[in-house]
Design an enzyme around this catalytic site. Structure first.
Site, PDB file in Angstrom:
ATOM      1  N   ASN A  14     -13.836  -4.076  38.192  1.00  0.00           N
ATOM      2  CA  ASN A  14     -13.703  -5.546  38.200  1.00  0.00           C
ATOM      3  C   ASN A  14     -14.256  -6.125  39.492  1.00  0.00           C
ATOM      4  O   ASN A  14     -14.932  -7.158  39.478  1.00  0.00           O
ATOM      5  CB  ASN A  14     -12.240  -5.964  38.040  1.00  0.00           C
ATOM      6  CG  ASN A  14     -11.833  -6.048  36.583  1.00  0.00           C
ATOM      7  OD1 ASN A  14     -12.176  -6.999  35.889  1.00  0.00           O
ATOM      8  ND2 ASN A  14     -11.107  -5.032  36.121  1.00  0.00           N
ATOM      9  N   LEU A  87       2.527  -4.918  46.741  1.00  0.00           N
ATOM     10  CA  LEU A  87       2.957  -6.314  46.798  1.00  0.00           C
ATOM     11  C   LEU A  87       2.318  -6.999  48.004  1.00  0.00           C
ATOM     12  O   LEU A  87       2.184  -6.384  49.066  1.00  0.00           O
ATOM     13  CB  LEU A  87       4.482  -6.386  46.962  1.00  0.00           C
ATOM     14  CG  LEU A  87       5.324  -6.095  45.730  1.00  0.00           C
ATOM     15  CD1 LEU A  87       6.805  -6.115  46.108  1.00  0.00           C
ATOM     16  CD2 LEU A  87       5.036  -7.084  44.614  1.00  0.00           C
ATOM     17  N   HIS A 104      -3.788  -8.754  35.041  1.00  0.00           N
ATOM     18  CA  HIS A 104      -2.942  -7.685  34.508  1.00  0.00           C
ATOM     19  C   HIS A 104      -3.441  -7.340  33.106  1.00  0.00           C
ATOM     20  O   HIS A 104      -3.724  -8.243  32.317  1.00  0.00           O
ATOM     21  CB  HIS A 104      -1.480  -8.148  34.460  1.00  0.00           C
ATOM     22  CG  HIS A 104      -0.556  -7.038  34.090  1.00  0.00           C
ATOM     23  ND1 HIS A 104      -0.199  -6.048  34.983  1.00  0.00           N
ATOM     24  CD2 HIS A 104       0.040  -6.727  32.918  1.00  0.00           C
ATOM     25  CE1 HIS A 104       0.599  -5.188  34.374  1.00  0.00           C
ATOM     26  NE2 HIS A 104       0.762  -5.572  33.127  1.00  0.00           N
ATOM     27  N   ASP A 145       3.679  -8.927  39.159  1.00  0.00           N
ATOM     28  CA  ASP A 145       3.284  -9.515  37.861  1.00  0.00           C
ATOM     29  C   ASP A 145       4.151 -10.697  37.458  1.00  0.00           C
ATOM     30  O   ASP A 145       4.468 -10.878  36.281  1.00  0.00           O
ATOM     31  CB  ASP A 145       3.358  -8.433  36.755  1.00  0.00           C
ATOM     32  CG  ASP A 145       2.516  -7.220  37.095  1.00  0.00           C
ATOM     33  OD1 ASP A 145       1.429  -7.395  37.663  1.00  0.00           O
ATOM     34  OD2 ASP A 145       2.956  -6.094  36.792  1.00  0.00           O
ATOM     35  N   GLU A 174     -11.705  -8.470  30.647  1.00  0.00           N
ATOM     36  CA  GLU A 174     -11.577  -8.749  32.087  1.00  0.00           C
ATOM     37  C   GLU A 174     -12.932  -9.139  32.685  1.00  0.00           C
ATOM     38  O   GLU A 174     -13.026 -10.110  33.448  1.00  0.00           O
ATOM     39  CB  GLU A 174     -11.002  -7.527  32.812  1.00  0.00           C
ATOM     40  CG  GLU A 174      -9.576  -7.226  32.394  1.00  0.00           C
ATOM     41  CD  GLU A 174      -8.938  -6.074  33.153  1.00  0.00           C
ATOM     42  OE1 GLU A 174      -7.714  -6.102  33.317  1.00  0.00           O
ATOM     43  OE2 GLU A 174      -9.655  -5.138  33.575  1.00  0.00           O
TER      44      GLU A 174
END
Ligand code: GAR
Length: 190
Positions: A14, A87, A104, A145, A174
């Site tokens: 990505n 995180l 996600h 998420d 994506e």
């Protein structure tokens, strides 16, 4: 010209797709790739495309301002997570409020949370017998998420679907949508 930073922990397909998308744009470019994994393949991809890379560790990220200082020194306006598994700490969230997004590989709030990434997500979807999955692009907050959802698109889970075949379908979605949504958010923020 807005400056994008991409955080990634893994392969970085990505990240590469987003770098290439913005290569021929005048409004924004990927100015920096950051990774917590010194051997992540995303680093090779970024180097090949002449995008600077910074590797950081837990100490840099959670117990110092090193990563935030780096982002500021590269004039980063917008942060994109692309297969990034840690995180984001409070200092960065505060500085980049509503300017950090994640993708996600499922229809959140389904199949999200700690430990739910990559093929684990696809395996869980298939094991549950769901007939559809998809992608979710959302703002990032202090939980996995969890931030507000910006965009979702669905795909079928066919009988006989495997985690690999589902991953391929999800990656196609994506690659198609993530750069476009990032561009829209950056332009709207002007
Ligand atoms: C992507 O499918 C992304 O949605 C997922 O990791 C993959 C990274 O692939 N992210 C998560 O699961 C986050 N919870 P890539 O490294 O080839 O871009």
């Amino acid at each position: 010209m807005k400056h994008i930073a991409i955080f990634a922990s893994g392969s970085g397909s990505n990240a590469e797709n987003i770098i290439r998308y913005f290569n021929d744009k005048k409004n924004a470019k990927v100015a920096l790739v950051l990774s917590n994994k010194p051997d992540a393949y995303v680093i090779k991809r970024a180097e090949k495309l002449n995008v600077p890379v910074k590797v950081f560790n837990r100490e840099d990220f959670y117990n110092s301002n090193n990563v935030l200082d780096t982002l500021i020194s590269y004039n980063i306006d917008f942060i994109v997570l692309a297969g990034f598994l840690w995180l984001v700490p409070e200092n960065i969230l505060r500085h980049y409020k509503r300017r950090i997004v994640n993708i996600h590989p499922a229809l959140l709030p389904l199949y999200g949370g700690k430990g739910m990434y990559g093929d684990r997500v696809h395996r869980a979807v298939i094991e549950s017998g769901d007939s559809e999955s998809g992608i979710t692009i959302h703002y990032v907050d202090e939980k996995y998420d969890n931030g507000d959802i910006i965009f979702q698109v669905r795909c079928r889970v066919e009988p006989g679907e495997t985690p690999e075949s589902l991953a391929a379908k999800i990656h196609e979605l994506e690659y198609k949508y993530y750069p476009q949504i990032i561009e829209k958010l950056i332009l709207e923020a002007k």
